[in-house]
Write a protein that holds these residues in place. Structure first.
Motif, PDB file in Angstrom:
ATOM      1  N   ASP A   1     -57.550 -43.442 -58.159  1.00  0.00           N
ATOM      2  CA  ASP A   1     -58.173 -44.740 -58.441  1.00  0.00           C
ATOM      3  C   ASP A   1     -59.458 -44.964 -57.655  1.00  0.00           C
ATOM      4  O   ASP A   1     -60.309 -45.759 -58.062  1.00  0.00           O
ATOM      5  N   ILE A   2     -59.590 -44.286 -56.526  1.00  0.00           N
ATOM      6  CA  ILE A   2     -60.782 -44.503 -55.704  1.00  0.00           C
ATOM      7  C   ILE A   2     -61.794 -43.365 -55.844  1.00  0.00           C
ATOM      8  O   ILE A   2     -62.913 -43.469 -55.349  1.00  0.00           O
ATOM      9  N   VAL A   3     -61.407 -42.267 -56.485  1.00  0.00           N
ATOM     10  CA  VAL A   3     -62.307 -41.109 -56.629  1.00  0.00           C
ATOM     11  C   VAL A   3     -63.280 -41.346 -57.779  1.00  0.00           C
ATOM     12  O   VAL A   3     -62.885 -41.591 -58.908  1.00  0.00           O
ATOM     13  N   GLU A   4     -64.576 -41.264 -57.466  1.00  0.00           N
ATOM     14  CA  GLU A   4     -65.613 -41.409 -58.489  1.00  0.00           C
ATOM     15  C   GLU A   4     -66.061 -40.053 -59.019  1.00  0.00           C
ATOM     16  O   GLU A   4     -66.300 -39.898 -60.216  1.00  0.00           O
ATOM     17  N   ASP A   5     -66.191 -39.081 -58.145  1.00  0.00           N
ATOM     18  CA  ASP A   5     -66.565 -37.718 -58.537  1.00  0.00           C
ATOM     19  C   ASP A   5     -65.897 -36.734 -57.591  1.00  0.00           C
ATOM     20  O   ASP A   5     -65.742 -37.015 -56.394  1.00  0.00           O
ATOM     21  N   GLU A   6     -65.522 -35.594 -58.141  1.00  0.00           N
ATOM     22  CA  GLU A   6     -64.908 -34.548 -57.321  1.00  0.00           C
ATOM     23  C   GLU A   6     -65.407 -33.203 -57.833  1.00  0.00           C
ATOM     24  O   GLU A   6     -65.260 -32.880 -59.018  1.00  0.00           O
ATOM     25  N   VAL A   7     -66.040 -32.425 -56.943  1.00  0.00           N
ATOM     26  CA  VAL A   7     -66.629 -31.145 -57.334  1.00  0.00           C
ATOM     27  C   VAL A   7     -66.048 -30.043 -56.469  1.00  0.00           C
ATOM     28  O   VAL A   7     -66.151 -30.092 -55.241  1.00  0.00           O
ATOM     29  N   SER A   8     -65.425 -29.062 -57.119  1.00  0.00           N
ATOM     30  CA  SER A   8     -64.978 -27.849 -56.437  1.00  0.00           C
ATOM     31  C   SER A   8     -65.995 -26.749 -56.748  1.00  0.00           C
ATOM     32  O   SER A   8     -66.334 -26.533 -57.915  1.00  0.00           O
ATOM     33  N   PHE A   9     -66.491 -26.079 -55.725  1.00  0.00           N
ATOM     34  CA  PHE A   9     -67.522 -25.070 -55.964  1.00  0.00           C
ATOM     35  C   PHE A   9     -67.427 -23.961 -54.924  1.00  0.00           C
ATOM     36  O   PHE A   9     -66.705 -24.069 -53.934  1.00  0.00           O
ATOM     37  N   GLU A  10     -68.168 -22.888 -55.186  1.00  0.00           N
ATOM     38  CA  GLU A  10     -68.241 -21.767 -54.263  1.00  0.00           C
ATOM     39  C   GLU A  10     -69.688 -21.560 -53.833  1.00  0.00           C
ATOM     40  O   GLU A  10     -70.625 -21.861 -54.593  1.00  0.00           O
ATOM     41  N   ALA A  11     -69.876 -21.053 -52.630  1.00  0.00           N
ATOM     42  CA  ALA A  11     -71.217 -20.812 -52.107  1.00  0.00           C
ATOM     43  C   ALA A  11     -71.191 -19.533 -51.292  1.00  0.00           C
ATOM     44  O   ALA A  11     -70.155 -19.127 -50.755  1.00  0.00           O
ATOM     45  N   LYS A  12     -72.365 -18.887 -51.217  1.00  0.00           N
ATOM     46  CA  LYS A  12     -72.522 -17.690 -50.411  1.00  0.00           C
ATOM     47  C   LYS A  12     -73.545 -17.950 -49.307  1.00  0.00           C
ATOM     48  O   LYS A  12     -74.542 -18.652 -49.528  1.00  0.00           O
ATOM     49  N   ASP A  13     -73.294 -17.378 -48.145  1.00  0.00           N
ATOM     50  CA  ASP A  13     -74.196 -17.535 -47.011  1.00  0.00           C
ATOM     51  C   ASP A  13     -75.058 -16.281 -46.924  1.00  0.00           C
ATOM     52  O   ASP A  13     -74.546 -15.170 -46.727  1.00  0.00           O
ATOM     53  N   VAL A  14     -76.371 -16.447 -47.072  1.00  0.00           N
ATOM     54  CA  VAL A  14     -77.296 -15.314 -47.088  1.00  0.00           C
ATOM     55  C   VAL A  14     -78.353 -15.517 -45.999  1.00  0.00           C
ATOM     56  O   VAL A  14     -78.892 -16.618 -45.840  1.00  0.00           O
ATOM     57  N   THR A  15     -78.639 -14.465 -45.254  1.00  0.00           N
ATOM     58  CA  THR A  15     -79.679 -14.505 -44.230  1.00  0.00           C
ATOM     59  C   THR A  15     -80.886 -13.709 -44.694  1.00  0.00           C
ATOM     60  O   THR A  15     -80.768 -12.546 -45.085  1.00  0.00           O
ATOM     61  N   VAL A  16     -82.045 -14.349 -44.660  1.00  0.00           N
ATOM     62  CA  VAL A  16     -83.295 -13.718 -45.106  1.00  0.00           C
ATOM     63  C   VAL A  16     -84.165 -13.459 -43.880  1.00  0.00           C
ATOM     64  O   VAL A  16     -84.517 -14.405 -43.157  1.00  0.00           O
ATOM     65  N   PRO A  17     -84.541 -12.199 -43.609  1.00  0.00           N
ATOM     66  CA  PRO A  17     -85.415 -11.902 -42.458  1.00  0.00           C
ATOM     67  C   PRO A  17     -86.788 -12.555 -42.629  1.00  0.00           C
ATOM     68  O   PRO A  17     -87.345 -12.605 -43.732  1.00  0.00           O
ATOM     69  N   GLY A  18     -87.306 -13.066 -41.527  1.00  0.00           N
ATOM     70  CA  GLY A  18     -88.633 -13.681 -41.548  1.00  0.00           C
ATOM     71  C   GLY A  18     -89.510 -13.125 -40.451  1.00  0.00           C
ATOM     72  O   GLY A  18     -89.066 -12.345 -39.607  1.00  0.00           O
ATOM     73  N   GLU A  19     -90.786 -13.553 -40.456  1.00  0.00           N
ATOM     74  CA  GLU A  19     -91.713 -13.052 -39.448  1.00  0.00           C
ATOM     75  C   GLU A  19     -91.373 -13.583 -38.059  1.00  0.00           C
ATOM     76  O   GLU A  19     -91.361 -12.849 -37.077  1.00  0.00           O
ATOM     77  N   SER A  20     -91.094 -14.871 -37.960  1.00  0.00           N
ATOM     78  CA  SER A  20     -90.805 -15.481 -36.662  1.00  0.00           C
ATOM     79  C   SER A  20     -89.311 -15.524 -36.370  1.00  0.00           C
ATOM     80  O   SER A  20     -88.883 -15.304 -35.233  1.00  0.00           O
ATOM     81  N   TYR A  21     -88.523 -15.799 -37.386  1.00  0.00           N
ATOM     82  CA  TYR A  21     -87.077 -15.909 -37.206  1.00  0.00           C
ATOM     83  C   TYR A  21     -86.396 -15.685 -38.552  1.00  0.00           C
ATOM     84  O   TYR A  21     -87.014 -15.796 -39.610  1.00  0.00           O
ATOM     85  N   ASP A  22     -85.124 -15.342 -38.479  1.00  0.00           N
ATOM     86  CA  ASP A  22     -84.334 -15.157 -39.704  1.00  0.00           C
ATOM     87  C   ASP A  22     -83.877 -16.525 -40.210  1.00  0.00           C
ATOM     88  O   ASP A  22     -83.487 -17.387 -39.425  1.00  0.00           O
ATOM     89  N   GLN A  23     -83.935 -16.708 -41.522  1.00  0.00           N
ATOM     90  CA  GLN A  23     -83.560 -17.976 -42.132  1.00  0.00           C
ATOM     91  C   GLN A  23     -82.277 -17.807 -42.930  1.00  0.00           C
ATOM     92  O   GLN A  23     -82.155 -16.895 -43.748  1.00  0.00           O
ATOM     93  N   SER A  24     -81.320 -18.697 -42.672  1.00  0.00           N
ATOM     94  CA  SER A  24     -80.054 -18.666 -43.411  1.00  0.00           C
ATOM     95  C   SER A  24     -80.118 -19.651 -44.565  1.00  0.00           C
ATOM     96  O   SER A  24     -80.626 -20.777 -44.412  1.00  0.00           O
TER      97      SER A  24
END
Length: 619
Positions: free
Chosen positions: A338-361
């Protein structure tokens, strides 16, 4: 009759003369004891676990308040003693020894202090109960307030004010030794020489204020001025502001008054010539007072406006960084539908991209998930149709002052073009902090990395579901809650708003009282002049009009300058936090101005009452 009995008799007979000083002293004790009661309250101590900053804020504010009330009482006492110098001179003329007069003044001040202490503690105790309820309401806490009395607060207040009264009493004792008899008789008639308008000083004052405003509005990150001056920048701004304010009052105001005085059309209308002459005659003393008032007003407006702005925007700030009511890592949980307006189940991946100054996640999701989350957040997003070489990026921490928007992202051996960029957060930052990449469904499936399941839930009226938040937190991991974030933020900002408003009210009353004391002192000095004017045919109505103009300038000048200072400071604060504070700031300034105007009305009535009584008695 002993000196102590004579002191008591003097106080009883001259309560009207003592009223201003007693009133300011009682007010100072009330505000300090009230604050001490709140600081030592068991209810406040119990909040230490939920709001750890509370005790530190209260202690620091109590120290600031102690210094301020000490200065305020010393200032009030100086006006009080100035009015009594003629009385002191009469005692000396009658043959009373200086030592005895000194002890008389000492006893009188101690008695006044003790009476004020009893009254102030009593009224402060009653006021503290109401203010404690207000504090808890501002912090969003529904706790019952106990009717408690803190002996520790009483002891602290007694010690602080006993020291203050001891100092003021010793100053009173020294009066008889510091002045000659003739100086004491003419203490109320001593004035300043009429100053002359200096073009150079006026120009320096305007340039100093312009420089202070320019420096205040410089960007903290990109401005060369900040790089050159560093931590000295705030001190330079404050110094230029005070210097500019003083020169503005002592030179520009003098210049304007001199122009008005030379204008025959204006100066020969009513008592305008007298008004401008009186203001010019006292302008040096008034310039110092007006500078203090403008500085205190600017401080009150800036600090109060910033704190009120933060409190006012609490809900908006929380929703910007925690867009979903709940978010966690793992499986879905049972929540009342009764109180739920939206509910989203999802999946995500964590990726690290090398950079010049620092690595970005990056957290990477597919376009289907993006559409579900965007719809739940109410984003106006058209149907996404990404190609294999395109991505969508969201970065809530993006700041154009630090970096440019990314046009491409290199993931492994692929270079992908950023098709769209959003600065709003797609996830709760406490669960999934940082930027997000949205890839087409096929590329997402081919991307190396482990899929992690997450749940995002949006509920109705989220602020009233703290119990549900705690229940879910106990069952899940990496849990974040808009409910808990709002509660923590409203507690911290509510406490700061209370303290800021309390101190702001103290500063406001002090500024109004300083002008009130000065104007009433000048009313005592001018009442004989008004009596003469009345005898030569000037009506009471015309005299009251002159008083309104004279007092109005003393009130209006520092208020306008204080509003200007505060506006510039709050613009700088708003730019620094990248937050729109105009609406709460306007409300805060309007409230300040209304109370300030009330003081003007009270002062005008008091001034008029003084001169009306004189002209009635002598007319």
């Amino acid at each position: 009759m002993t000196l102590f009995e004579l002191a008591l008799k003097n106080i009883r007979r001259n309560m009207k003369s003592y009223g201003l000083y007693v009133g300011s002293t009682v007010f100072s004790i009330i505000i300090y004891f009230t604050f001490a009661m709140l600081k030592h309250s068991d209810d406040i101590s119990g909040l230490a676990e939920t709001s750890k900053q509370m005790q530190a804020v209260m202690s620091a504010s109590a120290f600031v308040l102690m210094i301020f009330v000490a200065i305020f009482i010393l200032y009030s006492n100086s006006f009080f003693m100035k009015k009594r110098k003629k009385e002191v001179a009469l005692y000396s003329l009658l043959g009373v020894r200086k030592r005895s007069i000194g002890f008389l003044l000492f006893f009188e001040n101690i008695v006044i202090g003790l009476v004020a202490l009893v009254v102030g503690v009593g009224l402060g105790f009653l006021l503290s109960q109401a203010l404690l309820s207000l504090l808890l309401k501002l912090m969003g806490l529904s706790l019952s307030v106990g009717f408690a009395f803190s002996m520790q607060a009483v002891i602290e207040t007694v010690v602080v004010f006993f020291v203050i009264f001891l100092v003021t009493s010793l100053l009173g004792y020294r009066v008889i030794y510091r002045f000659k008899l003739i100086d004491l008789f003419h203490a109320e008639k001593q004035g300043e020489a009429q100053p002359k308008a200096r073009t150079i000083s006026a120009l320096i004052g305007v340039l100093a204020l312009a420089g202070a405003y320019w420096l205040a509005l410089q960007d903290l990150i990109s401005s060369p001025a900040w790089r050159i001056l560093g931590l000295a920048m705030p001190l330079v701004i404050i110094g230029l502001t005070i210097l500019g304010s003083y020169l503005l009052f002592s030179s520009v105001l003098v210049y304007v008054l001199n122009l008005l005085k030379k204008s025959k059309k204006w100066s020969w209308r009513g008592l305008n010539l007298m008004t401008s002459s009186q203001l010019l005659y006292r302008i040096r003393g008034n310039a110092k007072t007006l500078t203090i008032i403008a500085t205190l007003s600017a401080t009150t407006l800036t600090a109060g406006g910033a704190i009120f702005g933060t409190y006012y925007n609490t809900e908006k700030s929380v929703e910007e960084m925690v867009p979903f009511s709940f978010m966690w890592e793992g499986e879905a949980q049972d929540i009342d539908a009764d109180i739920v307006e939206d509910e989203v189940s999802f999946e995500a991946k964590d990726v690290t991209v090398p950079g010049e100054s620092y690595d970005q996640s990056y957290y990477v999701i597919d376009e289907k998930t993006f559409m579900k989350l965007a719809e739940a957040l109410g984003w106006d997003v058209e149907n996404v149709d990404l190609t294999k070489d395109e991505v969508i990026m969201t970065d809530p921490y993006y700041d154009e002052r630090w970096e440019d928007k990314a046009e491409t992202v290199e993931i492994g051996d692929d270079v992908k073009t950023v098709d769209a960029f959003y600065e709003e957060p797609l996830f709760n930052q406490l669960t999934l902090p940082g930027p997000v990449l949205v890839m087409d469904n096929v590329s997402y499936q081919e991307l190396e990395g482990e899929n992690t399941a997450y749940q995002a839930v949006q509920i109705a009226d989220y602020k009233n579901h703290l119990d549900l938040s705690k229940e879910l937190e106990a069952k899940t991991k990496e849990f974040s809650s808009a409910v808990q974030s709002y509660q923590d933020s409203i507690e911290a900002s509510g406490a700061m708003l209370f303290v800021g408003s309390f101190l702001g009210l103290v500063f406001l009353v002090a500024t109004g009282s300083i002008i009130f004391f000065k104007m009433m002192t000048e009313a005592e000095e001018d009442k004989d002049k008004y009596a003469v004017l009345y005898k030569i045919g000037v009506s009471k109505k015309e005299m009251k009009k002159t008083v309104r103009y004279q007092v109005g300038l003393i009130f209006l000048a520092p208020l306008i300058l204080g509003l200007m200072h505060g506006t510039v400071a709050l613009m700088a604060f708003s730019n620094l936090l990248q937050m729109n504070l105009w609406e709460p700031v306007i409300i805060w300034m309007a409230a300040y101005t209304m109370i300030y105007i009330l003081y003007y009305v009270i002062t005008v009535r008091g001034f008029n009452k003084t001169i009306t009584q004189t002209v009635t008695q002598e007319g």
